[in-house]
Design a protein around this motif. Sequence first.
Motif, PDB file in Angstrom:
ATOM      1  N   LEU A 159      -6.860  48.837  64.890  1.00 26.25           N
ATOM      2  CA  LEU A 159      -7.470  47.837  65.767  1.00 26.25           C
ATOM      3  C   LEU A 159      -6.446  46.857  66.326  1.00 26.25           C
ATOM      4  N   ARG A 160      -5.416  46.544  65.538  1.00 28.29           N
ATOM      5  CA  ARG A 160      -4.449  45.552  66.019  1.00 28.29           C
ATOM      6  C   ARG A 160      -3.373  46.170  66.927  1.00 28.29           C
ATOM      7  N   SER A 161      -2.857  47.334  66.556  1.00 32.65           N
ATOM      8  CA  SER A 161      -1.716  47.895  67.273  1.00 32.65           C
ATOM      9  C   SER A 161      -2.090  48.916  68.341  1.00 32.65           C
ATOM     10  N   VAL A 162      -3.165  49.667  68.119  1.00 31.60           N
ATOM     11  CA  VAL A 162      -3.523  50.728  69.057  1.00 31.60           C
ATOM     12  C   VAL A 162      -4.616  50.267  70.011  1.00 31.60           C
ATOM     13  N   VAL A 163      -5.744  49.814  69.467  1.00 28.34           N
ATOM     14  CA  VAL A 163      -6.846  49.338  70.300  1.00 28.34           C
ATOM     15  C   VAL A 163      -6.517  47.960  70.865  1.00 28.34           C
ATOM     16  N   GLY A 164      -5.909  47.128  70.048  1.00 27.23           N
ATOM     17  CA  GLY A 164      -5.532  45.789  70.503  1.00 27.23           C
ATOM     18  C   GLY A 164      -6.718  44.862  70.670  1.00 27.23           C
ATOM     19  N   THR A 165      -7.637  44.897  69.693  1.00 29.01           N
ATOM     20  CA  THR A 165      -8.764  43.973  69.788  1.00 29.01           C
ATOM     21  C   THR A 165      -8.237  42.531  69.821  1.00 29.01           C
ATOM     22  N   THR A 166      -8.897  41.707  70.618  1.00 27.45           N
ATOM     23  CA  THR A 166      -8.353  40.386  70.938  1.00 27.45           C
ATOM     24  C   THR A 166      -8.096  39.533  69.701  1.00 27.45           C
ATOM     25  N   ALA A 167      -9.073  39.471  68.794  1.00 30.70           N
ATOM     26  CA  ALA A 167      -8.930  38.594  67.634  1.00 30.70           C
ATOM     27  C   ALA A 167      -7.748  39.002  66.766  1.00 30.70           C
ATOM     28  N   LEU A 168      -7.594  40.295  66.526  1.00 23.77           N
ATOM     29  CA  LEU A 168      -6.496  40.747  65.674  1.00 23.77           C
ATOM     30  C   LEU A 168      -5.161  40.706  66.413  1.00 23.77           C
ATOM     31  N   ALA A 169      -5.171  41.091  67.671  1.00 24.17           N
ATOM     32  CA  ALA A 169      -3.922  41.126  68.433  1.00 24.17           C
ATOM     33  C   ALA A 169      -3.324  39.737  68.625  1.00 24.17           C
ATOM     34  N   ASP A 173       0.418  35.695  62.507  1.00 22.11           N
ATOM     35  CA  ASP A 173       0.744  36.626  61.429  1.00 22.11           C
ATOM     36  C   ASP A 173       0.467  36.044  60.046  1.00 22.11           C
ATOM     37  N   GLY A 174       0.837  34.798  59.837  1.00 20.36           N
ATOM     38  CA  GLY A 174       0.639  34.197  58.531  1.00 20.36           C
ATOM     39  C   GLY A 174      -0.825  34.077  58.162  1.00 20.36           C
ATOM     40  N   ARG A 175      -1.655  33.681  59.116  1.00 21.16           N
ATOM     41  CA  ARG A 175      -3.088  33.551  58.848  1.00 21.16           C
ATOM     42  C   ARG A 175      -3.712  34.918  58.624  1.00 21.16           C
ATOM     43  N   LEU A 176      -3.307  35.893  59.423  1.00 22.48           N
ATOM     44  CA  LEU A 176      -3.831  37.245  59.238  1.00 22.48           C
ATOM     45  C   LEU A 176      -3.457  37.774  57.858  1.00 22.48           C
ATOM     46  N   ALA A 177      -2.214  37.546  57.447  1.00 22.54           N
ATOM     47  CA  ALA A 177      -1.778  38.005  56.128  1.00 22.54           C
ATOM     48  C   ALA A 177      -2.580  37.338  55.019  1.00 22.54           C
ATOM     49  N   GLU A 178      -2.888  36.056  55.204  1.00 25.60           N
ATOM     50  CA  GLU A 178      -3.681  35.326  54.205  1.00 25.60           C
ATOM     51  C   GLU A 178      -5.071  35.942  54.060  1.00 25.60           C
ATOM     52  N   LEU A 179      -5.702  36.257  55.188  1.00 24.03           N
ATOM     53  CA  LEU A 179      -7.030  36.865  55.145  1.00 24.03           C
ATOM     54  C   LEU A 179      -6.976  38.270  54.549  1.00 24.03           C
ATOM     55  N   LEU A 180      -5.972  39.042  54.930  1.00 24.46           N
ATOM     56  CA  LEU A 180      -5.826  40.394  54.390  1.00 24.46           C
ATOM     57  C   LEU A 180      -5.600  40.363  52.885  1.00 24.46           C
ATOM     58  N   ALA A 181      -4.776  39.447  52.421  1.00 17.24           N
ATOM     59  CA  ALA A 181      -4.506  39.347  50.987  1.00 17.24           C
ATOM     60  C   ALA A 181      -5.785  39.064  50.211  1.00 17.24           C
ATOM     61  N   GLY A 182      -6.632  38.198  50.768  1.00 16.47           N
ATOM     62  CA  GLY A 182      -7.900  37.896  50.111  1.00 16.47           C
ATOM     63  C   GLY A 182      -8.813  39.111  50.031  1.00 16.47           C
ATOM     64  N   MET A 183      -8.740  40.007  51.028  1.00 16.05           N
ATOM     65  CA  MET A 183      -9.558  41.216  51.017  1.00 16.05           C
ATOM     66  C   MET A 183      -8.964  42.285  50.097  1.00 16.05           C
ATOM     67  N   LEU A 184      -7.639  42.329  50.026  1.00 15.78           N
ATOM     68  CA  LEU A 184      -6.980  43.353  49.213  1.00 15.78           C
ATOM     69  C   LEU A 184      -6.995  43.020  47.723  1.00 15.78           C
TER      70      LEU A 184
END
Length: 201
Positions: A159-169, A173-184
């Motif tokens: 979704l971030r690199s291929v589709v390029g959805t707006t929110a993820l694209a 980076d730091g905020r995205l990593a924080e959210l991903l870490a909480g999910m992982l």
Amino acid sequence: MSTAPPTRKRDGAATREAILAAAVVEFTEHGYAAAGVRQIAERAGVTAMMINRYFGSKEGLFTQAVDRAFAPPTVVGDENAALAHTLAHTLARRTAAGADPLDPFLLLLRSAPDPEAAAILRRGVETHVGARLARLLDGPDADVRAQLALALVAGTWLLRSVVGTTALATAEDGRLAELLAGMLEPVVAAPSAAKVPAAGR
């Protein structure tokens, strides 16, 4: 009396390596179904017959190409310290705008629709990145938890690199990593004994 120059001995290892390197590029760019043996041979500077000689078939070459692409660490490393944090920050960095493409994911995306290729890709994922991540996990169901984590990794990349959805694209980076870490974290952390249901319960 002049003598003919000695015949140069063919370097079989170098020829095999050239074919394999060309195959990884061709399969990554075009996918298994569209990549042609002739095109791979041309890229490697050999004849199509040489591919059959060294790899037996296109399927055999694809199997080796998948192993070559999936074996090196890309997002999943070899250390289990702060695993969720490390995975999340690596993924955010590797999917940021301008980052080098994650070729193993491209190879997977473009080749998976072919049933023959899908079986080879499945073995590649399980043998390399899946097994590598599972070895880093403590507790039960390591294989399942590893592949759940990989599903989140692959979905984020898509979704971030291929589709390029707006929110993820556009996410920082730091905020995205924080959210991903909480999910992982709940997936990669060892489940506590109190949360593991007893057999037959």
